[in-house]
Design a protein around this motif. Structure first.
Motif, PDB file in Angstrom:
ATOM      1  N   ILE A   1       1.952   2.216  -3.398  1.00  0.00           N
ATOM      2  CA  ILE A   1       0.883   2.822  -4.201  1.00  0.00           C
ATOM      3  C   ILE A   1       0.689   4.275  -3.792  1.00  0.00           C
ATOM      4  CG2 ILE A   1      -1.547   2.683  -4.872  1.00  0.00           C
ATOM      5  CD1 ILE A   1      -1.453  -0.295  -4.266  1.00  0.00           C
ATOM      6  N   ARG A   2       0.797   4.538  -2.493  1.00  0.00           N
ATOM      7  CA  ARG A   2       0.640   5.920  -2.019  1.00  0.00           C
ATOM      8  C   ARG A   2       1.677   6.834  -2.673  1.00  0.00           C
ATOM      9  NH1 ARG A   2      -1.556   8.637   2.448  1.00  0.00           N
ATOM     10  NH2 ARG A   2      -0.447  10.563   2.942  1.00  0.00           N
TER      11      ARG A   2
ATOM     12  N   ILE B   1      -3.643   5.204   1.528  1.00  0.00           N
ATOM     13  CA  ILE B   1      -3.156   5.854   0.308  1.00  0.00           C
ATOM     14  C   ILE B   1      -3.514   7.333   0.305  1.00  0.00           C
ATOM     15  CG2 ILE B   1      -3.493   5.939  -2.212  1.00  0.00           C
ATOM     16  CD1 ILE B   1      -3.759   2.840  -2.037  1.00  0.00           C
TER      17      ILE B   1
ATOM     18  N   TYR C   1      -7.736  14.045  -3.674  1.00  0.00           N
ATOM     19  CA  TYR C   1      -8.171  13.029  -2.714  1.00  0.00           C
ATOM     20  C   TYR C   1      -9.501  13.445  -2.095  1.00  0.00           C
ATOM     21  CZ  TYR C   1      -3.522  10.849  -2.734  1.00  0.00           C
ATOM     22  OH  TYR C   1      -2.363  10.205  -3.085  1.00  0.00           O
TER      23      TYR C   1
ATOM     24  N   VAL D   1      -5.383  -2.236  -5.372  1.00  0.00           N
ATOM     25  CA  VAL D   1      -5.707  -2.415  -3.954  1.00  0.00           C
ATOM     26  C   VAL D   1      -6.590  -3.648  -3.771  1.00  0.00           C
ATOM     27  CG1 VAL D   1      -7.064  -1.450  -2.050  1.00  0.00           C
ATOM     28  CG2 VAL D   1      -5.400  -0.020  -3.233  1.00  0.00           C
TER      29      VAL D   1
ATOM     30  N   VAL E   1      -5.454   2.447  -9.244  1.00  0.00           N
ATOM     31  CA  VAL E   1      -5.138   2.336  -7.812  1.00  0.00           C
ATOM     32  C   VAL E   1      -6.132   1.396  -7.134  1.00  0.00           C
ATOM     33  CG1 VAL E   1      -5.187   3.587  -5.615  1.00  0.00           C
ATOM     34  CG2 VAL E   1      -3.978   4.556  -7.567  1.00  0.00           C
TER      35      VAL E   1
ATOM     36  N   THR F   1       0.822  -1.208   0.000  1.00  0.00           N
ATOM     37  CA  THR F   1       0.000   0.000   0.000  1.00  0.00           C
ATOM     38  C   THR F   1       0.858   1.262   0.000  1.00  0.00           C
ATOM     39  OG1 THR F   1      -1.780  -1.141   1.158  1.00  0.00           O
ATOM     40  CG2 THR F   1      -1.807   1.242   1.237  1.00  0.00           C
ATOM     41  N   ASN F   2       1.951   1.244   0.786  1.00  0.00           N
ATOM     42  CA  ASN F   2       2.770   2.462   0.855  1.00  0.00           C
ATOM     43  C   ASN F   2       3.446   2.763  -0.476  1.00  0.00           C
ATOM     44  OD1 ASN F   2       4.558   0.329   0.960  1.00  0.00           O
ATOM     45  ND2 ASN F   2       5.865   1.205   2.542  1.00  0.00           N
TER      46      ASN F   2
ATOM     47  N   ARG G   1       0.827   7.213  -6.369  1.00  0.00           N
ATOM     48  CA  ARG G   1      -0.360   8.060  -6.567  1.00  0.00           C
ATOM     49  C   ARG G   1      -0.016   9.542  -6.386  1.00  0.00           C
ATOM     50  NH1 ARG G   1      -3.475  11.277  -7.256  1.00  0.00           N
ATOM     51  NH2 ARG G   1      -5.765  11.259  -7.235  1.00  0.00           N
TER      52      ARG G   1
ATOM     53  N   SER H   1      -6.791   0.082   3.086  1.00  0.00           N
ATOM     54  CA  SER H   1      -5.669   0.407   2.206  1.00  0.00           C
ATOM     55  C   SER H   1      -5.900   1.729   1.477  1.00  0.00           C
ATOM     56  CB  SER H   1      -5.454  -0.712   1.180  1.00  0.00           C
ATOM     57  OG  SER H   1      -5.028  -1.898   1.818  1.00  0.00           O
TER      58      SER H   1
END
Length: 638
Positions: free
Chosen positions: A309-310, A418, A380, A348, A344, A306-307, A313, A414
Motif C-alpha cells: 500500500i505504501r 505507509i 502526508y 488498512v 488506503v 502494508t508495504n 500510495r 499500518s
C-alpha cells in the motif's frame, strides 16, 4: 487410475465461464491437457509483440498485471484475478500480443491448449459467443496498434504538457443507439457492424433510457441467462449516468470512480431528460503516464500487505505533482486524492481485521478527523482518527473496548508505516480516549459543548470535521444528530469557537510585512497553516455549524454553501473559498518542493510574485474575522 491433478483443475474450471458451458466429459478432456504454470512475483508470461502462444490463460491463484508499453513507460491496463481469462488473441485473431502479462504476486496460471479447446468447443455456440464477446470487449479498448496513437497522444509529454485535464473530453459524437423495442440480437449485430463496445437505448425523442455493453452480452447472453431474441430493455443498465459536453477529463475520471461505471452518456443539458449527443468510455480519460486514479484504487483494493500500500500510495504523490504542474483546480485534485486516501484507510482496516483472532463483537465505525475528515489531506500528515463501537452490556463492555483498541493499534501502526505519522497529541483511535461506545461519544460531545474550556474548544473543533470511512455509518449520523441537538440547546460554544477563529490575527503586520515565527526551529519562517489556513478553516466551520448544516465538511464547499444561503455576503464567501484553495495549493507545492509538510515557509525562498499572490489571499481573512466578531458579539479586537 484417476488423474487427481486433472480432477482438481476440473473442479476449478467448472466454476468459471466459458468452461462451465461445456459438458463434464469435454471439460475433463481439457483439464487433462492443462499446462500448469507457476510464476514468481514480477515474472513475465508474455510481452507486447511476442509471437502468440499455443495457449490462452486463466488465473488459478494470485493475479496478473496487463501493461501497455508506451515510449518507455509501462501503463497498467488491468489486473486479472482468480477466474479471469486473458491472452485470447492467439485463439481469436491469431495476432501477436499487444500487452505485457506480468505476475502481480506469486501466481498459478492454467494454460489452456488452444487446439484441444477448439476441438471440444467447435460446435458449442454459447462458448464461442462468450469468447468472442470477451475478446471484443478488450479489442474495442484503445490498446490495439491502430488505435494506440490516437488515444495516447493526449497524454504524451515532450517539452511541456500538450493536453490539460481541464480540457473537455473528446467523446464519441455519434453514439450507436436503438429503441426499447429492439431485440438484443439486433442490437448486438449493430454493435458488431459498427465495431463499438456499447449501444444506448433511447426513446422516440433520443432521450437515453439505458445502456448495453459488451460486458452485458458476455455475462447475460453468452452465459444463457437471457434469450438473444428478447427486448434490450430486459438487460440494459438503467438509469444511465449523464453529463454535459463541457465535462473535463478530471471530472469524467471522478464520475466514473464514484458511480462505478465505464461509460457516461453526453446529453444536451447534462441530464437524463435531454437528447443524447455523445458517449464517453473510461479508456478515453486515462491519466497521463499511467497515473490513472482508477487503476491506483484497484491496486489498493488488491494489496495484501502494508508495504504494498505504501508503494501504491506513493503513486498518488506523483499524480498530485502532475496535477499541480498542470494547474488543475484544487477542488478536483482534492476529490481525487481524498478518494485514494480513503481507499488506503479502508484497505488498512480490512487487513487489520484479518489479524484479529475473531470478528468484531459489535458494529463499529472508523472516523477520519482533521484534514482527512474535511477531504483536504493532499500531503502526508499526522494521523487524526477515532473509533465508535456499538453500545454493549456492562458485562461485555471492557472486553469489547479492548478488542477495538487492539484493532485500532494495528490500523494506526499500518498507517504509520505507509507514511502517516502518529499524532503527537495521540488523537488516534488507539488511544482509549478516542475509542468509545456511541453513548460515550454522545456524552463526550455534550460535555465539550456544555462545559466549555480551552481543551474542549480544541477537541470539539477537530471532531466537528469527522468523516465516517469504514463500518456502520449510521452510528456517525446518529452522533451528528446528537451533537446538533445539544448545540441548538446550548449555543454558547459558538461564541468560544468564534474567539478561537479570530485568535490568530491577519497574517500581515502594520507595515504589511509577513508575521513570522519569533523563535524555535522555524524562527523567521511563515507558518501558512496557523496564520492563513486555520483562520479560514475555523471560520467556515463556525458559520456552517451556526446555520445548522452538518453534511458539508470541506472548507471550500462550506464557503460556497454559505454564499448560497447568505447572498448578502456572497462575494466575501466566494473570496474566502478561492483564498483557501489558493493557500492550500501553495502549501502543497511548497511541501512537494521541500519534501515536508509545507507548513513553514522560508520567505527568502519565495519570488516577489509569489509573495504578492500570498498577500492577495490574506484580505478575505481579515474581512471574515470582522464578520465573526460582529455576528457572535466577540469582545476580542481583531
Amino acid at each position: 487410475m484417476k488423474n487427481s491433478i486433472a480432477e482438481r483443475v476440473f473442479d476449478f474450471l467448472k466454476n468459471y465461464p466459458p468452461f462451465n458451458l461445456l459438458s463434464k466429459d469435454k471439460l475433463m478432456d481439457i483439464s487433462k491437457e492443462i499446462n500448469i504454470i507457476y510464476l514468481e512475483k514480477g515474472k513475465i508470461l508474455f510481452n507486447q509483440n511476442d509471437t502468440n502462444h499455443n495457449h490462452f490463460y486463466i488465473v488459478r491463484n494470485g493475479a496478473i498485471n496487463l501493461y501497455k508499453n508506451l515510449k518507455k513507460e509501462k501503463i497498467l491496463i488491468d489486473i486479472c484475478d482468480g477466474g479471469d481469462i486473458f491472452g485470447l488473441r492467439p485463439l481469436i485473431s491469431k495476432e501477436n500480443y499487444v500487452l505485457d502479462a506480468i505476475a502481480n504476486e506469486e501466481s498459478i496460471i492454467y494454460g489452456i491448449p488452444i487446439k484441444t479447446f477448439e476441438a471440444v468447443s467447435e460446435n458449442n455456440l454459447k462458448v464461442n459467443k462468450y469468447l468472442i464477446t470477451s475478446f471484443a470487449s478488450k479489442s474495442f479498448d484503445p490498446y490495439t496498434n491502430e488505435q494506440n496513437n490516437n488515444i495516447f497522444t493526449d497524454y504524451i509529454v515532450k517539452d511541456k504538457l500538450k493536453y490539460s485535464n481541464l480540457h473537455s473530453v473528446n467523446y464519441t459524437k455519434k453514439p450507436l443507439s436503438c429503441t426499447v423495442n429492439t431485440t438484443i440480437k439486433e442490437a448486438a449485430i449493430k454493435m458488431s457492424n459498427q465495431k463499438v463496445g456499447c449501444i444506448v437505448v433511447v426513446d422516440d425523442k433520443d432521450i437515453p433510457k439505458g445502456i448495453i455493453t459488451n460486458s452485458d452480452l458476455k455475462n447475460k447472453i453468452a452465459t444463457g441467462l437471457f434469450s438473444i431474441d428478447i427486448s434490450v430493455k430486459e438487460i440494459m443498465s438503467s438509469p444511465v449516468i449523464t453529463q454535459t459536453k463541457k465535462l473535463t477529463v478530471l471530472d469524467a475520471q471522478l464520475q466514473m470512480i464514484k458511480q462505478k461505471v465505464g461509460h457516461l452518456c453526453i446529453t444536451i443539458d447534462g441530464t437524463n431528460n435531454s437528447k443524447l449527443i455523445g458517449i464517453l468510455n473510461n479508456h478515453d480519460v486515462l491519466a497521463s503516464l499511467g497515473n490513472n486514479p482508477t487503476v491506483i484504487l484497484k491496486e489498493i483494493k488488491r494489496a495484501k500487505r502494508t508495504n504494498e500500500i505504501r508503494k501504491i500510495r506513493s503513486k498518488a504523490n506523483l499524480l498530485l505533482k502532475s496535477y499541480l504542474e498542470q494547474n488543475i483546480p484544487l477542488s478536483h485534485i482534492s476529490k481525487i486524492i481524498s478518494e485514494i486516501n480513503d481507499a488506503v484507510t479502508i484497505r488498512v482496516v480490512e487487513l487489520a481485521l484479518k489479524k484479529m483472532d475473531s470478528p468484531p463483537p459489535v458494529k463499529f465505525t472508523w472516523l477520519a478527523l482533521g484534514s482527512q475528515g474535511r477531504k483536504e489531506q493532499l500531503l502526508y500528515t499526522d494521523q487524526d482518527n477515532a473509533l465508535i463501537f456499538e453500545d454493549t452490556t456492562t458485562e461485555n463492555y471492557l472486553e469489547t473496548k479492548n478488542y477495538f483498541l487492539k484493532l485500532a493499534g494495528h490500523i494506526t501502526k499500518s498507517l504509520h508505516k505507509i507514511g502517516y505519522e502518529y499524532c503527537p497529541a495521540e488523537m488516534m483511535a488507539s488511544n482509549p480516549k478516542w475509542c468509545l461506545s456511541l453513548s460515550e461519544w454522545k456524552n463526550q460531545f455534550n460535555d465539550w459543548i456544555i462545559n466549555i474550556d480551552e481543551k474542549a474548544i480544541l477537541l470539539s473543533s477537530i471532531f466537528f470535521d469527522f468523516n465516517a470511512i469504514y463500518g456502520d455509518t449510521d452510528m456517525s449520523k446518529e452522533l451528528t444528530k446528537s451533537i446538533f441537538k445539544t448545540l441548538n440547546e446550548k449555543s454558547l460554544l459558538y461564541t468560544f469557537l468564534g474567539k478561537e477563529a479570530i485568535a490568530s490575527p491577519s497574517p500581515l503586520g502594520f507595515f504589511r510585512q509577513f508575521l513570522v515565527e519569533n523563535n524555535g526551529d522555524h524562527k523567521d519562517s511563515f507558518n501558512i497553516k496557523k496564520r492563513a489556513l486555520m483562520p479560514l478553516i475555523n471560520a467556515a466551520r463556525l458559520l456552517i455549524l451556526s446555520n445548522n448544516i452538518f453534511e458539508i465538511n470541506n472548507t471550500g464547499l462550506r464557503f460556497e454553501k454559505l454564499a448560497e444561503i447568505e447572498p448578502q455576503n456572497k462575494e466575501l464567501y466566494q473570496s474566502c473559498s478561492y483564498a483557501f484553495k489558493a493557500l492550500l495549493k501553495f502549501k502543497t507545492k511548497q511541501g512537494i518542493l521541500h519534501n515536508d509538510s509545507g507548513k513553514f515557509i522560508k520567505l527568502e525562498s519565495l519570488t516577489k510574485e509569489e509573495k504578492l499572490k500570498l498577500k492577495r489571499c490574506f484580505k478575505p481573512i481579515r474581512e471574515i474575522q470582522e464578520v465573526l466578531s460582529h455576528r457572535f458579539n466577540l469582545s476580542n479586537k481583531i
